[in-house]
Design an enzyme around this catalytic site. Structure first.
Site, mmCIF file in Angstrom:
data_model
loop_
_atom_site.group_PDB
_atom_site.id
_atom_site.type_symbol
_atom_site.label_atom_id
_atom_site.label_comp_id
_atom_site.label_asym_id
_atom_site.label_seq_id
_atom_site.Cartn_x
_atom_site.Cartn_y
_atom_site.Cartn_z
ATOM 1 N N ASN A 170 33.431 33.595 29.149
ATOM 2 C CA ASN A 170 33.669 32.780 29.358
ATOM 3 C C ASN A 170 33.134 31.553 30.722
ATOM 4 O OD1 ASN A 170 36.303 31.471 31.845
ATOM 5 N ND2 ASN A 170 36.312 33.926 32.899
ATOM 6 N N LYS A 206 33.802 29.463 32.530
ATOM 7 C CA LYS A 206 34.128 28.588 33.577
ATOM 8 C C LYS A 206 34.085 27.437 34.040
ATOM 9 C CE LYS A 206 34.117 33.348 36.175
ATOM 10 N NZ LYS A 206 33.986 34.108 36.484
ATOM 11 N N HIS A 265 43.134 35.050 35.006
ATOM 12 C CA HIS A 265 41.936 35.425 35.812
ATOM 13 C C HIS A 265 42.141 35.757 36.835
ATOM 14 C CE1 HIS A 265 37.723 35.187 36.263
ATOM 15 N NE2 HIS A 265 37.692 35.410 35.186
ATOM 16 N N GLU A 298 40.462 34.644 39.369
ATOM 17 C CA GLU A 298 40.471 33.403 39.968
ATOM 18 C C GLU A 298 41.377 32.879 40.062
ATOM 19 O OE1 GLU A 298 36.608 32.698 38.268
ATOM 20 O OE2 GLU A 298 35.371 34.354 38.678
ATOM 21 N N GLU A 304 39.213 43.821 34.306
ATOM 22 C CA GLU A 304 38.836 43.220 35.408
ATOM 23 C C GLU A 304 38.480 43.474 36.568
ATOM 24 O OE1 GLU A 304 36.352 39.668 32.950
ATOM 25 O OE2 GLU A 304 37.741 38.840 34.437
ATOM 26 N N GLY A 327 31.141 38.360 39.330
ATOM 27 C CA GLY A 327 30.544 37.822 39.727
ATOM 28 C C GLY A 327 29.236 38.626 40.881
ATOM 29 N N SER A 378 30.780 41.486 35.658
ATOM 30 C CA SER A 378 29.223 41.866 35.722
ATOM 31 C C SER A 378 28.912 42.024 34.347
ATOM 32 C CB SER A 378 28.896 42.469 36.590
ATOM 33 O OG SER A 378 28.552 41.467 37.886
#
Ligand code: PGA
Length: 259
Positions: A15, A17, A102, A104, A174, A180, A220
């Site tokens: 991914n 991003k 996701h 985000e 996730e 991250g 991560s």
């Protein structure tokens, strides 16, 4: 357990991003496709930014070793939705996967479970595979709500989706606190939640579908921890952000079995 593993091909998804220009994306994919001999047993997918999808579709379709995915799409096929991308357009670009829900998108762009439900339905109707992301925040984990949060995301996100479609999904667990941050869940922590997800899926879709459904871990993931995750019985692959941006690091992850 052995038969389940045979049934579920490991899946590693990059991914990217909002990273990589077309030029950078092409360099990455060309190197990966042509110059690297391994990753035989693992299904590998790259989800670049939308702007690089067309260029990558040309390179990846030519060689066929790495598949293409998108990071998001709208739920309608066409219409007055300025700035949005239709699943029909993604299908035309040979996208096989679309990341949906996701954290985000949920946190920064206000996507609700209802919106995610419409998107999942639409991706399935357009004959692509959604990678449906769920996961708890740090606060929710600390207050013991992980199972409650994750199963609520599953039931709201998948509400009204037919059993036939449930057999075509990939789920990505996730934990938000691991994304991250460099602070990954341990393989044991992830396995526990993956087991909960598979049990939920068994109740919803039946044992046969639940045993075939791939559940990815994301947050991560790096070359030095992927091996631990992949040893767990209910972890079938990974959704990788930061460590997928450099080709060598992503290849190490994809080749976790050959170290
Ligand atoms: P990360 O991101 O690997 O950088 O933690 C994972 C993701 O957001 O899918």
């Amino acid at each position: 357990m052995t038969s389940d593993l045979i049934m579920r091909t490991p899946l590693i998804v990059a991914n990217w991003k909002m990273n990589h220009t077309i030029e950078e994306s092409l360099k990455f994919a060309t190197y990966m496709e042509k110059d690297f001999p391994l990753f035989g047993k693992v299904e590998t997918v790259i989800c670049p930014p939308h702007t690089a999808l067309y260029s990558l579709s040309v390179v990846l379709t030519e060689h066929g070793r790495v598949k293409l995915g998108a990071q998001n799409c709208h739920w309608e096929d066409h219409g007055a939705f300025t700035g949005e991308v239709s699943p029909v357009f993604l299908k035309e670009l040979n996208c096989e996967y679309v990341i949906i829900g996701h954290s985000e998108r949920r946190q920064l762009f206000g996507e609700t479970d209802e919106v995610i439900n419409k998107k999942l339905q639409s991706v399935l109707e357009n004959e692509m595979t959604p990678i449906f992301c769920i996961g708890e925040t740090e606060e929710e984990r600390k207050s013991g709500k992980t199972t409650k949060v994750v199963t609520a995301q599953l039931s709201k996100g998948l509400e009204g989706i037919s059993t036939d479609y449930l057999s075509k999904l990939v789920i990505a667990y996730e934990p938000v606190w691991a994304i991250g941050t460099g602070n990954n869940a341990t393989a044991d922590e992830a396995q526990e939640v993956h087991k909960t997800i598979r049990n939920w899926y068994t109740k919803q879709a039946g044992d046969d579908i639940a045993r075939k459904t791939r559940i990815l871990y994301g947050g991560s993931v790096k070359p030095d921890n992927i091996g631990e995750f992949m040893k767990k019985p209910d972890i079938d692959g990974a959704l990788v952000g930061g460590a997928s941006l450099k080709v060598d690091s992503f290849l190490e992850i994809v080749n976790y079995d050959n170290h």
